[in-house]
Design an enzyme around this catalytic site. Structure first.
Site, PDB file in Angstrom:
ATOM      1  N   THR A 191       0.744  -1.124  -0.106  1.00  0.00           N
ATOM      2  CA  THR A 191      -0.032  -0.020   0.019  1.00  0.00           C
ATOM      3  C   THR A 191       0.868   1.172   0.075  1.00  0.00           C
ATOM      4  O   THR A 191       1.941   1.095   0.218  1.00  0.00           O
ATOM      5  CB  THR A 191      -0.680   0.100   1.204  1.00  0.00           C
ATOM      6  OG1 THR A 191      -1.739  -1.007   0.969  1.00  0.00           O
ATOM      7  CG2 THR A 191      -1.568   1.291   1.640  1.00  0.00           C
TER       8      THR A 191
ATOM      9  N   ARG B  45     -14.887  -6.904   0.211  1.00  0.00           N
ATOM     10  CA  ARG B  45     -14.130  -6.702   1.586  1.00  0.00           C
ATOM     11  C   ARG B  45     -13.310  -5.241   1.174  1.00  0.00           C
ATOM     12  O   ARG B  45     -12.664  -4.676   0.431  1.00  0.00           O
ATOM     13  CB  ARG B  45     -12.820  -7.613   1.708  1.00  0.00           C
ATOM     14  CG  ARG B  45     -12.170  -7.347   3.142  1.00  0.00           C
ATOM     15  CD  ARG B  45     -10.934  -6.791   2.667  1.00  0.00           C
ATOM     16  NE  ARG B  45      -9.811  -6.506   3.824  1.00  0.00           N
ATOM     17  CZ  ARG B  45      -8.749  -5.812   3.755  1.00  0.00           C
ATOM     18  NH1 ARG B  45      -8.598  -5.052   2.540  1.00  0.00           N
ATOM     19  NH2 ARG B  45      -8.243  -5.707   4.816  1.00  0.00           N
TER      20      ARG B  45
ATOM     21  N   ASP C 209      -8.652  -0.919   5.927  1.00  0.00           N
ATOM     22  CA  ASP C 209      -8.631   0.647   6.622  1.00  0.00           C
ATOM     23  C   ASP C 209      -8.339   1.832   5.685  1.00  0.00           C
ATOM     24  O   ASP C 209      -8.345   2.877   6.039  1.00  0.00           O
ATOM     25  CB  ASP C 209      -7.613   0.439   7.907  1.00  0.00           C
ATOM     26  CG  ASP C 209      -6.138  -0.048   7.107  1.00  0.00           C
ATOM     27  OD1 ASP C 209      -6.102  -0.935   6.255  1.00  0.00           O
ATOM     28  OD2 ASP C 209      -5.154   0.764   7.648  1.00  0.00           O
TER      29      ASP C 209
ATOM     30  N   GLY D 229      -5.911  -4.485   7.591  1.00  0.00           N
ATOM     31  CA  GLY D 229      -6.586  -3.502   7.881  1.00  0.00           C
ATOM     32  C   GLY D 229      -7.675  -3.720   8.713  1.00  0.00           C
ATOM     33  O   GLY D 229      -8.115  -2.727   9.495  1.00  0.00           O
TER      34      GLY D 229
HETATM   35  N1  ASP Z   1      -4.230  -1.864   4.942  1.00  0.00           N
HETATM   36  C1  ASP Z   1      -4.559  -2.181   3.491  1.00  0.00           C
HETATM   37  C2  ASP Z   1      -5.756  -2.898   3.886  1.00  0.00           C
HETATM   38  O1  ASP Z   1      -6.050  -3.666   4.461  1.00  0.00           O
HETATM   39  C3  ASP Z   1      -3.341  -3.272   3.124  1.00  0.00           C
HETATM   40  C4  ASP Z   1      -1.935  -2.735   3.281  1.00  0.00           C
HETATM   41  O2  ASP Z   1      -1.759  -1.904   3.808  1.00  0.00           O
HETATM   42  O3  ASP Z   1      -1.088  -3.723   2.519  1.00  0.00           O
HETATM   43  O4  ASP Z   1      -6.466  -2.926   2.827  1.00  0.00           O
END
Ligand code: ASP
Length: 330
Positions: free
Chosen positions: A193, A221, A224, A247
């Site tokens: 991310t 789904r 966060d 998340g």
């Molecule tokens: N936080 C992101 C999510 O849960 C994934 C990530 O940060 O890699 O969608």
């Protein structure tokens, strides 16, 4: 005697006296437990550093030209979204069904305005969609095909969804469909991310995050990253924060806002609050991830409890620094 409150009062006083402040920006490109030097060739690590530096330079030149923090966040994140090395925009991981479903959010700490999008399927740069929601709509969070069309109507580019189907991601999903147990080993490898926090010359703080979410996600789904207070938060009085990691835990613990609250109400520094959120709270729940930020005193902070987190920062007039693995190396 607690000196921090006094210091903050003085800071407030002097920030009214000074017309221009030193600008600063910090970025991340995701945290992960597979981020150890053994897993990457020299060429791969060089490519990470190069990509992080490119994004920092984009932000630096925009900040030097006086661009407001929130716009700089969008410009920097677009650079990362256009690079297939990251799990955002072009390089987004795919859903179980094999398509991209993109989430992003942005927040302006000068007025607490925020915008977010979830489940986009064709927007090339999801952060521009989040910014459009913040700027032009009365809402904070739009989702699905409605968000795709709203973003397009405000000028975000819609691409053929095949744009996101890069061969390595398609292959990873084929493997997962053959054997769902493969999922965790691939997913934990590197999350990827992207996020950016900026303090501009006016002292305004803004933060943003963009992601493809978790690999092989199903049933719509959402993590966060598009949730204000969980994956992203900004308030000039406290901190700007962008998170990355598992998340569901970042949502349950309202990580980004809770960090801000620790700064505001417990007189933590940004770094103290970040360390608590990651190393005490999340580690205590066996949850993984990291975060970056800038506090109202202009200090950078970051923390992660994975083996690595792609990250970089730059302050006005100083050299950029970029890192990939643990706390030591370059
Ligand atoms: N936080 C992101 C999510 O849960 C994934 C990530 O940060 O890699 O969608």
């Amino acid at each position: 005697m607690k000196l921090r409150p006094l210091f903050r009062l003085l800071l407030l006083f002097f920030s009214f006296q000074l017309s221009a402040q030193e600008y600063a920006l910090i970025i991340h490109g995701g945290a992960g437990n597979g981020l150890v030097p053994e897993n990457y060739t020299e060429a791969q690590t060089a490519a990470f550093h190069e990509a992080l530096n490119k994004a920092l330079m984009r932000g630096d030149s925009a900040l030097a030209a006086g661009t407001p923090a929130v716009e700089v966040v969008s410009l920097v994140i677009q650079v990362l979204e256009n690079d297939s090395l990251f799990n955002a925009g072009k390089g987004a991981v795919l859903t179980y069904e094999g398509r991209a479903s993109l989430d992003a959010s942005i927040m302006d700490g000068s007025n607490l305005e925020a915008g977010a999008v979830a489940g986009l399927s064709c927007i090339k740069n999801p952060i521009t969609a989040a910014l459009a929601v913040m700027r032009y709509s009365p809402h904070v969070l739009l989702s699905g095909s409605g968000a795709d069309s709203y973003a397009q109507s405000k000028g975000s580019i819609c691409v053929d969804p095949a744009y996101f189907l890069i061969p390595s991601k398609v292959k990873a999903m084929d493997k997962i469909r053959e054997d769902i147990r493969v999922r965790d080993s691939i997913r934990d490898h590197k999350m990827g991310t992207v996020g950016c926090v900026v303090r501009d010359k006016e002292g305004n703080i803004a933060a943003g995050t963009s992601t493809g979410g978790m690999m092989a996600k199903r049933y719509g789904r959402i993590g966060d990253s598009p949730i204000i207070g969980a994956g992203t938060y900004a308030n000039n009085k406290t901190v700007g924060v962008s998170c990355t990691g598992h998340g569901e835990y970042f949502i349950r613990n309202v990580i980004a806002y809770q960090l801000s609250a620790r700064y505001e109400f417990l007189q933590n520094s940004g770094q103290e609050a970040a360390d608590y959120m990651i190393h005490t709270l999340l580690s205590g729940q066996n949850a993984f991830g990291g975060l970056i930020g800038i506090d109202a005193e202009g200090e950078f902070f970051y923390a992660f409890n994975t083996t690595g987190m792609l990250r970089g920062f730059k302050r006005e007039g100083e050299a950029a620094e970029t890192y990939i693995f643990g706390l030591e190396e370059k």
